[in-house]
Design an enzyme around this catalytic site. Structure first.
Site, PDB file in Angstrom:
ATOM      1  N   ASP A 168       0.816  -1.211   0.000  1.00 39.39           N
ATOM      2  CA  ASP A 168       0.000   0.000   0.000  1.00 39.39           C
ATOM      3  C   ASP A 168       0.849   1.260   0.000  1.00 39.39           C
ATOM      4  O   ASP A 168       0.524   2.241  -0.681  1.00 39.39           O
ATOM      5  CB  ASP A 168      -0.926  -0.002   1.220  1.00 39.39           C
ATOM      6  CG  ASP A 168      -2.259  -0.675   0.913  1.00 39.39           C
ATOM      7  OD1 ASP A 168      -2.458  -1.061  -0.244  1.00 39.39           O
ATOM      8  OD2 ASP A 168      -3.077  -0.827   1.832  1.00 39.39           O
ATOM      9  N   ASP A 186      -9.599  -2.746   2.415  1.00 43.32           N
ATOM     10  CA  ASP A 186      -9.484  -2.152   3.743  1.00 43.32           C
ATOM     11  C   ASP A 186     -10.484  -2.750   4.717  1.00 43.32           C
ATOM     12  O   ASP A 186     -10.437  -2.441   5.913  1.00 43.32           O
ATOM     13  CB  ASP A 186      -9.712  -0.636   3.662  1.00 43.32           C
ATOM     14  CG  ASP A 186      -8.690   0.037   2.767  1.00 43.32           C
ATOM     15  OD1 ASP A 186      -7.539  -0.423   2.762  1.00 43.32           O
ATOM     16  OD2 ASP A 186      -9.040   0.994   2.059  1.00 43.32           O
TER      17      ASP A 186
END
Length: 416
Positions: free
Chosen positions: A219, A265
């Site tokens: 990420d 997420d």
């Protein structure tokens, strides 16, 4: 992955809708708070109920509901596979027409969404069927080979109630396929998230740490290092994100200024939280300490991430928001400017920082008593710093005379 980013979805030029040449009016504080609060709630629901269902799934014996176990080897390879997939999608969107790619993806997720939503609502719908409902059992079986070499490829058991749920889910699928409405998108997104948390099981805590650590690096690189993640998320017309309009109070269900939260997420932290719940239950105690602690930490991390995103107007990492080592106190200057704490970007931003006033001569190189050592390296002050901060002419002349006097004294000592 990117969290709570403003998304021109469902009817904007960037999302493939009609072009809008006018600037959107700013969203009201009430609309923004409603959007962020709704995203937070939609992220918590599949994690909580998916974790509970994962316990029943681990105990069940139905072959169609058997979980997929993630090993440490799978966890180590996952960031690499995800990077290749993300980069491939980015190149596809850059090379080929976005319209045709999204058409193929829409058909693919149309089928997956119907199956996922049907599996999600089936336990709830069973409570509404009367006892006299004619329920028949079915089995979908695909095998390969014959005799002793026969191997099962698909073995799925279902009943009439499941077929009714499949029909209801198909209505939502057609609605999404024709309108791309944000409510249909969220129904599919919630179904994907809940099924992911329920059916993807980590075999131990170390595997979860490997997965979260690898995806943290993944990420950081794809969100902060490049624009690939955000570009794909905005171009990808598929229910892989939860969205909620910030202008819902002004435009109602036809609102088109969205905040979004990627399903990664939700699912990735969710499968770790579900593992801790199963661990709590295996201890055979009445308290679920690990589950509630990790769930509260997820709420805090996601809330902090949304807050930072709202202040700095940039996609943030959910994993980064929950990591104590990433808090702004470690690098106060870059975070105060909205920059990630990376050395390359730190030096690139020095030129834009305001120059501090020059200290007095008596105060230079003096450390106050009781002052702790600096937690980050001091910025270099080379010739360019002096040139960009000219002092008073008299002070410059005095400094030059002092330098010449020091040099002459040094020469005299050398000659002696």
């Amino acid at each position: 992955m990117d969290s709570a980013l403003s998304d021109p979805h469902n009817g904007s030029a960037e999302a493939g809708g009609p072009t809008n040449s006018t600037t959107r009016p700013p969203s009201t504080p009430e609309g923004i708070a409603l959007a962020y609060g709704s995203l937070l709630l939609m992220a918590l629901l599949p994690i909580f109920f998916g974790a509970l269902r994962s316990v029943r799934c681990a105990r069940g014996k139905n072959a169609s509901d058997m979980p997929e176990t993630i090993t440490s080897r799978d966890a180590a390879r996952f960031p690499i596979i995800a990077s290749c997939t993300l980069l491939g999608l980015y190149l596809f969107f850059k090379i080929f027409s976005q319209e045709y790619i999204n058409l193929l993806l829409s058909m693919y997720f149309f089928v997956l969404g119907i199956l996922a939503l049907s599996h999600t609502i089936s336990p709830f719908m069973n409570k509404f069927f009367p006892a006299s409902f004619p329920n028949r059992q079915y089995q979908l079986l695909f095998t390969q080979g014959s005799g002793e070499n026969k191997e099962e490829i698909i073995n799925y058991e279902f009943d009439t109630k499941d077929l009714v749920c499949l029909g209801l889910s198909s209505i939502v699928g057609v609605w999404y396929l024709l309108r791309k409405h944000w409510i249909a998108n969220n129904l599919f997104g919630l179904a994907f998230s809940l099924n992911g948390v329920e059916l993807l099981h980590l075999n131990n805590v170390s595997t979860g740490c490997i997965l979260l650590g690898g995806l943290f690096i993944y990420d950081v690189f794809w969100v902060f290092g490049t624009n690939v993640m955000v570009t794909v998320a905005k171009s990808f017309e598929a229910p892989i994100k939860l969205v909620f309009p910030q202008d819902l109070l002004e435009k109602g269900l036809e609102a088109n200024n969205f905040a979004m939260l990627g399903l990664g997420d939700v699912v990735i932290p969710g499968i770790f939280i579900a593992l801790l719940l199963r661990f709590d239950i295996s201890l055979k105690k009445n308290t679920h300490t690990y589950f509630y602690t990790s769930f509260a930490a997820y709420i805090f991390g996601l809330g902090l991430t949304i807050f930072i995103m709202h202040i700095f107007k940039h996609a943030q990492l959910r994993v980064l928001g929950g990591n104590p080592a990433s808090y702004p106190e470690a690098h106060p200057l870059p975070h105060s400017l909205g920059l990630p704490s990376q050395p390359g970007r730190l030096h690139a931003a020095e030129a834009s920082w305001p120059s501090p006033p020059a200290p007095a001569e008596s105060q230079r190189h003096v450390m106050p008593s009781g002052c702790p050592p600096a937690r980050f390296p001091l910025l270099p002050r080379g010739p360019s710093y002096e040139e960009s901060n000219p002092k008073d002419p008299a002070a410059v002349t005095e400094s030059k005379e002092g330098t010449e006097a020091s040099a002459s004294k040094g020469l005299e000592k050398k000659e002696k």
